[in-house]
Design a protein around this motif. Structure first.
Motif, short mmCIF file in Angstrom:
data_model
loop_
_atom_site.label_atom_id
_atom_site.label_comp_id
_atom_site.label_asym_id
_atom_site.label_seq_id
_atom_site.Cartn_x
_atom_site.Cartn_y
_atom_site.Cartn_z
N GLU A 39 93.38 16.10 51.40
CA GLU A 39 94.14 15.59 52.17
C GLU A 39 93.05 14.98 53.34
OE1 GLU A 39 96.60 13.27 54.57
OE2 GLU A 39 96.79 13.88 52.53
N ARG A 40 91.98 16.13 53.45
CA ARG A 40 91.05 15.70 54.56
C ARG A 40 90.34 14.42 53.94
NH1 ARG A 40 86.63 20.47 56.49
NH2 ARG A 40 85.20 18.93 57.87
N GLN B 265 91.97 11.33 54.67
CA GLN B 265 92.18 11.00 56.08
C GLN B 265 90.96 10.31 56.58
OE1 GLN B 265 93.33 14.25 58.26
NE2 GLN B 265 95.53 14.35 57.66
#
Length: 251
Positions: free
Chosen positions: A95-96, A99
């Protein structure tokens, strides 16, 4: 310091000037800072200024007391009492990357046992834009005060996940679209391999390299050419060379 944390939660410590400063900058909850009597210059002065601004208790103690409680043997006259390092999930790491709008860049360590190697790898990973590091729960070092010290505080900015099974985690990463690249001494030179896309770079343990099952899960292997009489590199050095190659190809 927020009310969420109780005094009994603060059973971990960060040692050394750079690690304590980075813990402050990253907003890690700190219960107390212990500083050696007479240490008020340079980085220590800056740390104490931030601590005062945040209402963190600072206690001057005899250096021998710091020596007696130090877990690294290199506290540089300052120790912060804080909460344990918070691991993340593998999904958090992916997810990092999402993003950031970047193809995932993950480093998987297959049973690295030396805390200084892990600390050095974390430090280089932070410099190379790695989205996260994955380590096994067993037969490997976790994040300890020694690791934090060796990372020079970089651990505050790198997401680290601990997993039960390295091989199954690599399968999961493949399902998420990552290519799994293993470091192997006698393999295609790393600079001849395309590593621009989503990638999980797998580094083996000190002396033993990748375990057989882990190696079988790799999509391909890359090696680092050597000319000397010693035929292997320190795990953190090998990891650093390969991480910077990924960064170079992505730049």
């Amino acid at each position: 310091m927020g009310d969420m944390h109780r005094i009994e939660d603060f059973k971990w410590q960060v040692e050394g000037r750079n690690p304590v400063m980075e813990a402050l900058r990253a907003g890690r909850p700190i219960e107390k800072i212990l500083v050696a009597k007479g240490s008020r210059e340079g980085a220590v002065r800056d740390i104490l200024k931030i601590a005062r601004e945040r209402g963190i208790v600072v206690q001057e103690v005899d250096r021998r007391r710091l020596d007696s409680i130090s877990q690294t043997g290199a506290h540089q006259g300052i120790i912060a009492l804080t909460v344990p390092y918070a691991y993340v999930s593998v999904e958090d790491i992916l997810e990092r990357a999402r993003q950031a709008g970047e193809p995932p860049f993950v480093v998987m360590l297959d049973c690295v046992e030396d805390p200084h190697n892990l600390g050095a790898i974390i430090r280089t990973a932070e410099c190379c834009g790695v989205h996260g590091i994955i380590i096994p729960k067993r037969k490997a070092v976790g994040v300890t005060p020694t690791v934090v010290k060796a990372s020079a505080g970089a651990v505050e900015y790198v997401s680290i996940a601990r997993v039960t099974n390295v091989a199954s985690t690599l399968e999961f990463l493949k399902e998420q679209g990552l290519w799994v690249v293993g470091a192997e001494a006698e393999a295609t030179p790393y600079n001849l391999q395309d590593m621009k896309g989503p990638i999980a770079l797998v580094i083996g343990s000190e002396g033993k390299g990748l375990r057989r099952l882990v190696k079988e899960k790799c999509d391909y292997l890359v090696g680092i050419p050597m000319k000397g009489k010693i035929n292997s590199l320190n795990a953190s050095v090998a990891a650093g060379i390969l991480m910077y190659e990924v960064l170079r190809q992505r730049s």
